[in-house]
Scaffold this active site. Structure first.
Site, PDB file in Angstrom:
ATOM      1  N   LYS A  17       0.707  -1.221   0.074  1.00 52.21           N
ATOM      2  CA  LYS A  17      -0.043  -0.064   0.107  1.00 52.21           C
ATOM      3  C   LYS A  17       0.873   1.323  -0.090  1.00 52.21           C
ATOM      4  O   LYS A  17       0.192   2.487  -0.141  1.00 52.21           O
ATOM      5  CB  LYS A  17      -0.842  -0.206   1.112  1.00 52.21           C
ATOM      6  CG  LYS A  17      -1.976  -1.117   1.246  1.00 52.21           C
ATOM      7  CD  LYS A  17      -2.958  -1.352  -0.083  1.00 52.21           C
ATOM      8  CE  LYS A  17      -3.623  -0.362  -0.545  1.00 52.21           C
ATOM      9  NZ  LYS A  17      -4.870  -0.713  -0.955  1.00 52.21           N
ATOM     10  N   ASP A  18       2.097   1.276   0.265  1.00 52.50           N
ATOM     11  CA  ASP A  18       2.968   2.356   0.169  1.00 52.50           C
ATOM     12  C   ASP A  18       3.042   2.977  -1.266  1.00 52.50           C
ATOM     13  O   ASP A  18       3.000   4.044  -1.608  1.00 52.50           O
ATOM     14  CB  ASP A  18       4.552   1.955   0.318  1.00 52.50           C
ATOM     15  CG  ASP A  18       4.900   1.626   1.680  1.00 52.50           C
ATOM     16  OD1 ASP A  18       3.926   1.596   2.554  1.00 52.50           O
ATOM     17  OD2 ASP A  18       5.902   1.392   2.015  1.00 52.50           O
TER      18      ASP A  18
END
Ligand code: PMP
Length: 457
Positions: free
Chosen positions: A45-46
């Site tokens: 999700k970064d």
């Protein structure tokens, strides 16, 4: 030699592919894992967080002094906290109350504020996580709701980074791409890029918990966090995320919880990859897919996050036993087989209907459960709303406090305590304590039966 970066934001992406040689032993098609937990914030999700924040700045939605708000299973919140704090914003993460405590702790450590709210209520309920963050976004001046489910900068991150990385790392040899589906950003973005790069040759497979609606389940609860689509029976309008483009997914592999959880435990022990439970679902799906393929095929599977956030859950033997996912040498199984079929009472039953059902219930008690049209996967522990007791109902009818046609309502007692089928009768007696006459026994996180105090001796 590893790269030198001037900012952590430049250290997002560029994760390695690692061959799953042991889990894939005896399978002709090689399986490579895209190790997304090596992103600087610890998850896939970064990428989406960076992409969404930069897009919001570009579109003028996020200005200096602004606040980033998001409903998140934790990982998107970490990404947004990491990116947001670096760029000078306040960050508020709304976290599902069923997510592991470690996830909230990490968010706070990165400087985010955490708001806990339920997701196991109808989508229209004002307490629902999505409605809570929506309200915050309206109330706080300069707030921007990232809205990963409908934000197209989320899949776009994977069109621009994850997809091209996999294509380059495999030298264009990838033939099958397997990923879990939460918002759908990973599978949609990466999948569509790989399809385009390969002239349509890459097959995209969604790895879905068996009960999730994406792959055709009934939407009842499951035990793998962050993927799948849950559906409360009272939800009126079920919305699909816009980050998910259904046409990119050629097929789904529907993975039972036990298979997901046992697979992620093998991944750490046999491959040295300590990953979270959604990686178990994805790898279980990849193994199923690869078994049908030949040596010229190449499967890539995404490992979204690290197992460090789940040491007290899937990676704990005690947790696995408590929920009925491990059961070697189980004595409760024998008692359960002797106890007869499970009796459950729907939460909207009448007193008269409940009395009728309770006639054959062991110990004269039964779990009261959230009503669903059908139960192909049994009753998940989270769907137990309380208990009904023959004795209590009979007394209420005898005293005239209730009539047979009345709803159960106030006569619903507290939920019975639970044990996993792999726990011992001693442990079952310990959870019983003084207050309860029976325990619920869980197999694979679902209610398999009721054991009365008498049979636990
Ligand atoms: N696994 C984990 C651990 C996640 O946090 C997420 C994101 N919710 C996913 C899988 C699914 O990824 P996506 O939202 O891109 O579908």
């Amino acid at each position: 030699m590893a790269a030198v970066h001037e900012s952590v934001l430049d250290a997002i992406g560029g994760t390695p592919l690692v061959r799953l040689a042991r889990l894939g032993a005896g399978i002709a098609a090689p399986i490579y894992a895209k190790v997304e937990f090596l992103n600087i914030g610890g998850s896939v999700k970064d990428r989406a967080a960076l992409s969404m924040v930069l897009a919001a700045e570009r579109d003028g939605l996020l200005k200096p002094g602004g606040t980033i708000i998001e409903a998140t299973s934790g990982n998107t919140g970490i990404g947004l906290a990491l990116v947001g704090r670096q760029r000078g914003y306040r960050v508020i993460a709304g976290v599902a109350d069923k997510a592991s405590a470690e996830k909230s702790d990490i968010l706070r450590a990165y400087g985010a504020e955490v708001v806990l709210a339920p997701t196991a209520v109808p989508a229209e309920d004002p307490r629902h996580l999505f409605n809570v963050v929506q309200r915050l976004a309206e109330e706080i001046p300069g707030a921007w709701l990232a809205n990963q489910y409908d934000n197209l900068a989320n899949p776009d991150a994977h069109i621009r980074t994850t997809g091209p990385e996999i294509w380059a790392q495999t030298g264009g040899r990838v033939t099958h791409f397997v990923a879990g589906v939460g918002t759908g950003g990973t599978v949609t973005g990466t999948g569509s890029y790989l399809k385009e790069a390969s002239g349509g040759a890459v097959t995209v497979v969604g790895a879905d918990p068996e009960a999730s609606t994406y792959g055709g389940g009934d939407g009842s609860p499951w035990y793998v966090e962050s993927i799948g689509h849950y559906l409360h029976p009272d939800t009126v309008e079920d919305r699909q995320p816009q980050a998910l483009r259904a046409e990119v997914i050629d097929s789904y592999e529907r993975i039972p919880d036990r298979e997901s959880l046992l697979t992620v435990r093998r991944l750490s022990r046999e491959e040295g990859l300590l990953a979270g439970p959604s990686s178990g679902t994805a790898v279980a799906a990849a193994l199923r897919v690869a078994r049908r393929l030949g040596p010229d095929d190449l499967v890539v599977v995404v490992l979204p996050d690290s197992g460090r956030s789940y040491l007290s859950k899937v990676h704990s033997d005690a947790w696995m036993r408590e929920w009925g996912f491990l059961e070697e040498g189980s004595t409760l199984r024998t008692l359960l087989d002797a106890a007869g079929p499970l009796v459950t009472v729907d939460a909207d039953a009448t007193v008269g209907e409940a009395v009728e059902l309770l006639r054959d219930a062991p110990g004269g008690v039964a779990p009261v459960v959230l009503k669903r049209a059908a139960r192909p996967y049994g009753v998940a522990a989270a769907e137990v709303a309380g208990s009904a007791s023959r004795e209590v109902l009979a007394a209420a009818l005898a005293e005239g406090a209730a009539k047979p046609g009345d709803p159960l309502g106030a006569l619903v007692g507290p939920a019975l305590p639970t044990v996993g089928v792999g726990q011992s009768p001693d442990e079952a007696r310990a959870v019983l304590g003084e207050a309860h006459g029976a325990v619920l026994v869980l197999v694979d996180g679902r209610v398999a039966g009721v054991l009365a105090r008498e049979v636990l001796r």
